[in-house]
Motif scaffolding. Sequence first.
Motif, PDB file in Angstrom:
ATOM      1  N   ALA A 327       3.289  -6.690   7.096  1.00  0.00           N
ATOM      2  CA  ALA A 327       2.184  -7.592   6.786  1.00  0.00           C
ATOM      3  C   ALA A 327       1.825  -7.446   5.319  1.00  0.00           C
ATOM      4  O   ALA A 327       1.898  -6.362   4.754  1.00  0.00           O
ATOM      5  CB  ALA A 327       0.991  -7.243   7.663  1.00  0.00           C
ATOM      6  N   GLY A 328       1.463  -8.544   4.694  1.00  0.00           N
ATOM      7  CA  GLY A 328       0.964  -8.503   3.326  1.00  0.00           C
ATOM      8  C   GLY A 328       1.997  -8.220   2.265  1.00  0.00           C
ATOM      9  O   GLY A 328       1.674  -7.738   1.192  1.00  0.00           O
ATOM     10  N   VAL A 329       3.243  -8.506   2.566  1.00  0.00           N
ATOM     11  CA  VAL A 329       4.286  -8.309   1.553  1.00  0.00           C
ATOM     12  C   VAL A 329       4.321  -9.526   0.641  1.00  0.00           C
ATOM     13  O   VAL A 329       4.304 -10.656   1.106  1.00  0.00           O
ATOM     14  CB  VAL A 329       5.666  -8.127   2.222  1.00  0.00           C
ATOM     15  N   SER A 330       4.333  -9.293  -0.649  1.00  0.00           N
ATOM     16  CA  SER A 330       4.456 -10.438  -1.554  1.00  0.00           C
ATOM     17  C   SER A 330       5.742 -10.313  -2.345  1.00  0.00           C
ATOM     18  O   SER A 330       6.122  -9.224  -2.766  1.00  0.00           O
ATOM     19  CB  SER A 330       3.242 -10.501  -2.478  1.00  0.00           C
ATOM     20  N   THR A 347       3.295  -4.228   0.267  1.00  0.00           N
ATOM     21  CA  THR A 347       4.142  -3.945  -0.890  1.00  0.00           C
ATOM     22  C   THR A 347       4.320  -5.238  -1.673  1.00  0.00           C
ATOM     23  O   THR A 347       4.486  -6.305  -1.096  1.00  0.00           O
ATOM     24  CB  THR A 347       5.502  -3.421  -0.416  1.00  0.00           C
ATOM     25  N   SER A 348       4.236  -5.141  -2.981  1.00  0.00           N
ATOM     26  CA  SER A 348       4.442  -6.357  -3.771  1.00  0.00           C
ATOM     27  C   SER A 348       5.668  -6.183  -4.643  1.00  0.00           C
ATOM     28  O   SER A 348       5.893  -5.115  -5.233  1.00  0.00           O
ATOM     29  CB  SER A 348       3.212  -6.659  -4.609  1.00  0.00           C
ATOM     30  N   VAL A 359      15.305   0.379   2.034  1.00  0.00           N
ATOM     31  CA  VAL A 359      14.074   0.504   2.798  1.00  0.00           C
ATOM     32  C   VAL A 359      12.957   0.796   1.809  1.00  0.00           C
ATOM     33  O   VAL A 359      13.069   1.718   0.999  1.00  0.00           O
ATOM     34  CB  VAL A 359      14.168   1.643   3.830  1.00  0.00           C
ATOM     35  N   ILE A 360      11.914  -0.001   1.853  1.00  0.00           N
ATOM     36  CA  ILE A 360      10.785   0.189   0.949  1.00  0.00           C
ATOM     37  C   ILE A 360       9.553   0.450   1.805  1.00  0.00           C
ATOM     38  O   ILE A 360       9.313  -0.249   2.788  1.00  0.00           O
ATOM     39  CB  ILE A 360      10.587  -1.054   0.056  1.00  0.00           C
ATOM     40  N   GLY A 361       8.776   1.430   1.423  1.00  0.00           N
ATOM     41  CA  GLY A 361       7.635   1.836   2.228  1.00  0.00           C
ATOM     42  C   GLY A 361       6.402   0.975   2.018  1.00  0.00           C
ATOM     43  O   GLY A 361       6.480  -0.127   1.495  1.00  0.00           O
ATOM     44  N   ASN A 362       5.269   1.524   2.446  1.00  0.00           N
ATOM     45  CA  ASN A 362       4.014   0.801   2.340  1.00  0.00           C
ATOM     46  C   ASN A 362       3.394   0.974   0.959  1.00  0.00           C
ATOM     47  O   ASN A 362       3.595   1.990   0.308  1.00  0.00           O
ATOM     48  CB  ASN A 362       3.036   1.304   3.389  1.00  0.00           C
ATOM     49  N   ASN A 363       2.625  -0.030   0.575  1.00  0.00           N
ATOM     50  CA  ASN A 363       1.828   0.036  -0.661  1.00  0.00           C
ATOM     51  C   ASN A 363       2.653   0.358  -1.901  1.00  0.00           C
ATOM     52  O   ASN A 363       2.202   1.098  -2.767  1.00  0.00           O
ATOM     53  CB  ASN A 363       0.720   1.081  -0.538  1.00  0.00           C
ATOM     54  N   TRP A 378       9.895   5.430  -0.575  1.00  0.00           N
ATOM     55  CA  TRP A 378       8.885   5.764   0.411  1.00  0.00           C
ATOM     56  C   TRP A 378       7.550   5.134   0.022  1.00  0.00           C
ATOM     57  O   TRP A 378       7.528   4.174  -0.726  1.00  0.00           O
ATOM     58  CB  TRP A 378       8.827   7.287   0.604  1.00  0.00           C
ATOM     59  N   ASN A 379       6.466   5.686   0.478  1.00  0.00           N
ATOM     60  CA  ASN A 379       5.175   5.005   0.302  1.00  0.00           C
ATOM     61  C   ASN A 379       4.562   5.222  -1.080  1.00  0.00           C
ATOM     62  O   ASN A 379       4.832   6.219  -1.739  1.00  0.00           O
ATOM     63  CB  ASN A 379       4.194   5.483   1.363  1.00  0.00           C
ATOM     64  N   ASN A 380       3.722   4.262  -1.471  1.00  0.00           N
ATOM     65  CA  ASN A 380       2.922   4.369  -2.697  1.00  0.00           C
ATOM     66  C   ASN A 380       3.753   4.643  -3.939  1.00  0.00           C
ATOM     67  O   ASN A 380       3.338   5.379  -4.824  1.00  0.00           O
ATOM     68  CB  ASN A 380       1.861   5.462  -2.559  1.00  0.00           C
ATOM     69  N   VAL A 381       4.918   4.078  -4.005  1.00  0.00           N
ATOM     70  CA  VAL A 381       5.775   4.283  -5.169  1.00  0.00           C
ATOM     71  C   VAL A 381       5.531   3.149  -6.148  1.00  0.00           C
ATOM     72  O   VAL A 381       5.299   2.007  -5.759  1.00  0.00           O
ATOM     73  CB  VAL A 381       7.259   4.323  -4.743  1.00  0.00           C
ATOM     74  N   ASP A 382       5.568   3.481  -7.411  1.00  0.00           N
ATOM     75  CA  ASP A 382       5.358   2.484  -8.449  1.00  0.00           C
ATOM     76  C   ASP A 382       6.639   2.357  -9.264  1.00  0.00           C
ATOM     77  O   ASP A 382       7.056   3.309  -9.926  1.00  0.00           O
ATOM     78  CB  ASP A 382       4.193   2.961  -9.343  1.00  0.00           C
ATOM     79  N   ILE A 383       7.259   1.194  -9.193  1.00  0.00           N
ATOM     80  CA  ILE A 383       8.502   0.987  -9.929  1.00  0.00           C
ATOM     81  C   ILE A 383       8.268  -0.118 -10.945  1.00  0.00           C
ATOM     82  O   ILE A 383       7.849  -1.222 -10.584  1.00  0.00           O
ATOM     83  CB  ILE A 383       9.653   0.623  -8.980  1.00  0.00           C
ATOM     84  N   SER A 384       8.508   0.162 -12.215  1.00  0.00           N
ATOM     85  CA  SER A 384       8.265  -0.835 -13.255  1.00  0.00           C
ATOM     86  C   SER A 384       9.438  -1.801 -13.359  1.00  0.00           C
ATOM     87  O   SER A 384      10.395  -1.712 -12.601  1.00  0.00           O
ATOM     88  CB  SER A 384       8.043  -0.139 -14.591  1.00  0.00           C
ATOM     89  N   SER A 385       9.366  -2.653 -14.346  1.00  0.00           N
ATOM     90  CA  SER A 385      10.386  -3.692 -14.488  1.00  0.00           C
ATOM     91  C   SER A 385      11.704  -3.114 -14.987  1.00  0.00           C
ATOM     92  O   SER A 385      11.744  -2.022 -15.562  1.00  0.00           O
ATOM     93  CB  SER A 385       9.905  -4.753 -15.468  1.00  0.00           C
ATOM     94  N   ASN A 386      12.745  -3.893 -14.774  1.00  0.00           N
ATOM     95  CA  ASN A 386      14.093  -3.589 -15.273  1.00  0.00           C
ATOM     96  C   ASN A 386      14.635  -2.242 -14.798  1.00  0.00           C
ATOM     97  O   ASN A 386      15.374  -1.578 -15.502  1.00  0.00           O
ATOM     98  CB  ASN A 386      14.122  -3.617 -16.810  1.00  0.00           C
ATOM     99  N   VAL A 387      14.243  -1.848 -13.640  1.00  0.00           N
ATOM    100  CA  VAL A 387      14.736  -0.582 -13.103  1.00  0.00           C
ATOM    101  C   VAL A 387      15.939  -0.865 -12.203  1.00  0.00           C
ATOM    102  O   VAL A 387      16.006  -1.902 -11.553  1.00  0.00           O
ATOM    103  CB  VAL A 387      13.623   0.132 -12.292  1.00  0.00           C
TER     104      VAL A 387
END
Lengths: 702, 355
Positions: A327-330, A347-348, A359-363, A378-387
Amino acid sequence: MSSRGGKQKKGNVASEQEEEEQPLQAVLVADSFNRRFFPISKDQPRALLPLGNVAMIDYTLEFLTSTGVQETFVFCCWMSNKIKDHLLKSKWCRPTSPNVVHIITSDLYRSLGDVLRDVDAKTLVRNDFILVYGDVVSNIDVSQALQEHRHRRKVDKNISVMTMVFKESSPGHKSRCEEDDVIVAMDSKSKRVLHYQKTQGLKKLQFPMNIFQHGSDEFEVRHDLLDCHISICSPQVAELFTDNFDYQTRNDFVRGILVNEEILGNQIHLYVTQDGYGARVSNLQMYDSVSSDMVRRWVYPVTPEANFTDQRGQGCTHSRHNVYRGAGVSLGHGSQMEENVLIGRDTSIGANCHISNSVIGNNCTIGDNVVLDRGYIWNNVDISSNVEIHQSVVCDGAVVKEAVRLNKQCVLAYNVEIGPNLSLPEGTVVSMHHPEEEEEDDDDEFLSDDQEVGHSKDKTRQKAFNPAEVGPEGKGYIWKPSVDDTEDEELAQCLWGLVLNPDPESDSESEASEESQDRSRSVSPEIDDVNAFQLEVLGTLQRGLEENIVCDNLVLEINSLKYAYNITLKEVMQILTRVVLEYPFQLQGTQLTTLQYTGLLLPLLKKWSPVFKNYIKRAQDHLDCLSAVEELFLEQDTHQTAMVKVLMKMYQLEILEEAAILKWFSTGTTTDRSRQLRKNKGLQKFIQWLEEAEDESSEEGE
Amino acid sequence: MPGADKETDLTERIEAFLADLKRGGSGTGPLRGSGEMARETTYLLRRITAQTRWSSAGDLMEIIRNEGRRMTAAQPSETTVGNMVRRVLKIIREEYARSRGSSEETEQQESLHKLLTSGGLSEENFRQHFAPLKANVIEAINELLTELEGTTDNIAMQALEHIHSNEVIMTVGRSRTVEAFLKDAARKRKFHVIVAECAPFCQGHEMATGLSKAGIETTVIADAAIFAVMSRVNKVIIGTQTVLANGGLRAVNGTHTVALAAKHHSTPLIVCAPMFKLSPQFPNEEDTFHMFVSPHEVLPFTEGEILSEVNVHCPVFDYVPPELITLFISNIGGNAPSYIYRLMSELYHPEDHKL
C-alpha cells in the motif's frame, strides 16, 4: 446447532492427528549457533531478518502451523529479547492461534545439542515432534512423513528415532546449499538411511561395504537431495543427545546413530518429497535464492501477497510478471519494474528507475535513475539518485548516497552510510561495527545485552571512518572476517557461502569453470591427508624429543598414524625423512647457516636412527629415502653442502647402505637440477670415498 | 462465563477459517469444492448471527460485513465466500423489512429516481429493534443452506433436457457439477464424452476416471487437440469457478480455448454453474482476477540448473467473455448470459456489491 459446522471445519489433517490423543509438538531453534550472518546478525538475530519483508521465523511458524502443529517451543539464545518481543507481537501469540507458542530463552545454548538436552531435561516433549531451525522456509506437507514415521514406530517398536525430510532436486539447483550437499545411501524399500555424508565438494566418496551386506537387496545412493532441515524426531532423540554429550549438531547425531546402529539398534529414515518447497537460509547465497523463489511463487500458498502474518498494512497486490506492490507505493515517471519485484508499503521510487528481481522493504526512498538488480533493500533505506546495485543486501536504515555503485555480493549492514561517488568492489561488507571489536566480543558473543552493544558502539566512535572505503560522507567500516581460524572456519564465516572470492567466471555459472573447480577439489583431499600426516609425524617427533620417549614407541605411534591417514609405507618413509631433515628449520627458522644446520641435525639423526632403521629395510626403501633427501635439498639449495654430511652420518649410523647410495648416485638423474646436485664437490668426494671403501672391503674379502 | 467462552470459541473458528482460506486457495491440489466452501461460509455466518451480541439489524450487518471483508481479503480468488456474505446480508435486509411490515419487494423494484434519492439513508432504517429478528434470520439462513445442499442435484436433474442419445460431448478439466450432470444423463442415455486433460494440473484425468466408472464412454485428449476434435463434438458442457457480473466466466485455464473452438464450429457451449457462483465482480479488476500458483507443475523443482535461467508462471484461471457462451444451467433453470444481470439483482442487494 452450530456445533455441526465446527466439526466439519477442523479439516482432515487435524482430525487425523487428534486421533492420536496428543497434540503435535515442534521444537524451533531460533538460533543458528554460528556467525555466518555477521555483521548483520550483530544487530538483529538471524531468525528476524526479513525475507520478502517478513521475518524468517514467521515463515517457519507458518509452516509448522499449516502442518497441524499445536504446540511449538521456540528456543532462543542470541538476542533472545528481540525474538521474544517479535513473537509476542505476532499473530502466533494471540489467544486464537491454533499453535501455542512457548518461548524458552537461555544464554547457555551453544549448539543444537544443548537445546535438545534442555528439551530432555525439562521433559517438554511427550510424543513425536518436528525439529526445525528458525530460518527454514517451507510449504511441505509433512503429515505424510509423520504418518510413515508413526507407522514405522508402531511396527518395529521404537527402532526408528528420526525421519529427515528431504526434497528432490538435481545437483546444480541454485537453492541447493553447497555446504549442505549430502550423499545418502538408503534402503529403497524401508527408506532407512545406511550412510550419510556431507560431500563438502569431494569427488571421491567412500562407502563402507558392510552397509550393503545386510538388510534388503535394493539400495539407492542419492545425491539429488536437498536437505530441508526438517526432521521428525521421537522423544528418544532428546534422550540420545543427553546420553551423548558430544553431539553438537544434527550431523553429529545422524553419524553417531549410524555408527552405533549395531549397538544401540536405532535407525534413521528418510522422507523424500517431490512436491512442496523447503530450504534453509544458511547464508546470503541461500538468502538470495530463497527470496527469489519466494517472489517467483515457488512457496505458494506462502506468497508475499497472502499476508499470512496478518499484520495491518502488510498486504500487497500481485500483478503480472510477479510484481508485488504494497500500500502507498509511489513510482516515478518512466520507472520500470521489470519482473520479480516486491515493494513494501510507503516506499517511493523516483523517475527512470530500472528494477528487476529485487525486494524492497517498507518506507524506503529511492531516487531517480537507480538501477536495482537482485538487490535486497530492507526497511527505511535511503537511496539517492544514479545509484546502481547488483546482487547486494542493504540493511535497515542504511543510506546510499549519489552515484554509488554496489557490485555483486556487497552487504551494507544496519545504519551504514556510503558515498557519494564510490564504487564498492565485489564482496565488500560494510558495517557500523569495527572488525577489531569482534575479538573483544569473542567471549561473550552469546550474551545479548543491549548494553554491551551500545558500549561497543561508543568504542567504535573513536575510530575514524576511512573515506577511501566508504566515501567522503560515509559512515561504516569494511568488515573482514577474522582470519586467524583454520580455513574451514573462515569459510564458515563467509556471508555468501562457499564462493569466497568468486571469480567472474564462477559467478556466471559456466560449466567450464565448475569443472575446473571440481578438478581442484578432487585433488585436494589426498594432499590434505598427506599434509596432516606430516604435521602429525612432526608433532610426534617433537613430543618424543621433549618427553624423551623411546624410539620403539615413536615407531608405534607413527604406525598408527599411518593407518589413520591411510598412508603407504613409501610415503611414510619419505615424509619421515623430510620431517627429520626439516626439523632444524622448524626449531630455528629458515635463516640457519649450513654449519648450524648440520650441527643441529646430526645429533637428531643419531637419536632417531632406530626409527629410520625400522622403516628402511629393503633396497627399494633405501632408494626412496635417498630420493626424499635429494628432493629436500633441491628445495633448500643453500644448504646443499650439508647433504654430504647428512648422507655420511646416515651411512655411519647404518641407516643407508653404501650400495644403495652408489646406486642412487649413478641412476636417478632425471632433471638438470639433480644432475647439478650430483656435481657438488663434497658429494663427489663422498662417493669416491665410498667406492674406494667398497673396493677395499671387497679386496679384504678376497 | 459460558458466553465469553463461546465468543472466544467463535473467534477461534473464524481465525481458523481465515487461515484455511489463505492456505487453501483454489484450483490446485486436493481442495474442497466451491460448494463446500459456500456451505462452510454460511455455517460460520449463521454461527456469527447466533452468537455475537447485536441489538439491531444494522449492527448485525456491520458485523457480518466486517467479517466478510476479512474473509474475502484472505483469499480474493475464492469468490463464493463473498457471494455467501452478500446473500446473508440480503437475508437480513429482507427479514428486517418483513418485521417492519413493509415489503422489501417493492423497494427492490426501485426506479432510477428512487435509487438516486434513497442514497445513504438506508442504514439508519435498520436501527429499530425486533425481538424475533434473530430467529427469523437464522431460519432464513437455514433455508439458504438447504438450497446449497441441493444445488448439484438440481442442476443434474436438468441433464436429460440437454443431453440426447449418441451425442458427443466435450468437457474440460474437472467440475463436480458437470460430473454429476453427465452421470445423471448417463442413467437414461448413451453418449460419448471427450475430456480435455487441462494441463498442468490434469484434473481432466480424474474426471475421466470418474465418468468411465459410471459407465460412460470417455476419451481423454491433450489440450492442444481441442480444436482438432471440436468438429466432431455436438455440445460443450463445462463448469466454472465464478460467473461474473457481465455473464462472462472465470474458469480453469484452457476453458477459453475450448470456448473459442466451440464458437468457430458453432458448437453450443453450456455452462453448469450453481447460483452461489454468481458474483457481482467484473472482469476488469486485474489484481484479484488472476491467480498464480507455484510453478512446480509447469517445470518441476527437480529440474536443477535451468530454473535460475528462466521465469516460470503458472496461472490458474481463464477469462471467457459472455459472447462465447450459449447457456447457463443453474439450480433454478437455464439462462442466457444476457440475463445474468437480472439474477444478480435478485440475489444481492445493490449496496452489498462492494463489501
